[in-house]
Design an enzyme around this catalytic site. Structure first.
Site, PDB file in Angstrom:
ATOM      1  N   CYS A  34      -5.203 -12.552  21.308  1.00 13.53           N
ATOM      2  CA  CYS A  34      -4.443 -14.389  21.074  1.00 13.53           C
ATOM      3  C   CYS A  34      -4.589 -14.708  19.914  1.00 13.53           C
ATOM      4  CB  CYS A  34      -4.563 -14.477  22.214  1.00 13.53           C
ATOM      5  SG  CYS A  34      -3.927 -16.511  22.638  1.00 13.53           S
ATOM      6  N   CYS A  36      -5.848 -18.422  20.805  1.00 16.72           N
ATOM      7  CA  CYS A  36      -7.225 -18.582  21.510  1.00 16.72           C
ATOM      8  C   CYS A  36      -8.179 -18.482  20.372  1.00 16.72           C
ATOM      9  CB  CYS A  36      -7.297 -17.699  22.538  1.00 16.72           C
ATOM     10  SG  CYS A  36      -6.398 -17.334  23.818  1.00 16.72           S
TER      11      CYS A  36
END
Length: 110
Positions: free
Chosen positions: A35, A38
Site C-alpha cells: 500500500c 500506507c
C-alpha cells in the site's frame, strides 16, 4: 514500515491483550506492505509513537497477515488508523492524512 522502538506489532493473536485490555488510549495503524499511502504515513505514525511514548500505545497491524481483526472492525480501506480508549473503538481516520491530523485526534482522545 518505519521503525520505532515504541511501535507495537499488533496481530490477530495479541490484539485483545495489547489493545482491548489496554486501559489508556491505543492507536492502531491498519496497513499493508504493498500500500503506497500506507508507506507515506508510516514515518508520521512512527514519530507519533515516539512523541507520545508512555502516554499512548501505538501499534501497526498488517491487514494481509491479520484478516480476522481487519474484518472485525470493518477495515476496507487502508491506511486506516483506529483509536481505542479503554479497549473500546472510539474513532477512525482513513487515508494518508497529515501527521498533524493524527496528532490532533490523539490529543482529542487522551
Amino acid at each position: 514500515m518505519a521503525d520505532s522502538s515504541n511501535l507495537v506489532t499488533i496481530t490477530d493473536d495479541n490484539f485483545r491483550e495489547e489493545i482491548e485490555e489496554h486501559s489508556g488510549l491505543a492507536v492502531v495503524d491498519f496497513w499493508a506492505e504493498w500500500c503506497g499511502p500506507c508507506r507515506v504515513i508510516a514515518p508520521s505514525v512512527s514519530q507519533l509513537a515516539d512523541e507520545f511514548a508512555g502516554r499512548v500505545r501505538v501499534g501497526k497491524l498488517d491487514v494481509d497477515a491479520n484478516a480476522s481483526t481487519s474484518m472485525r472492525f470493518g477495515v476496507r480501506s487502508i491506511p486506516s488508523i483506529l483509536f481505542f480508549k479503554g479497549g473500546e473503538h472510539v474513532d477512525t481516520v482513513i487515508g494518508a492524512v497529515p501527521k498533524a491530523h493524527i496528532q490532533q485526534k490523539i490529543e482529542q482522545h487522551i
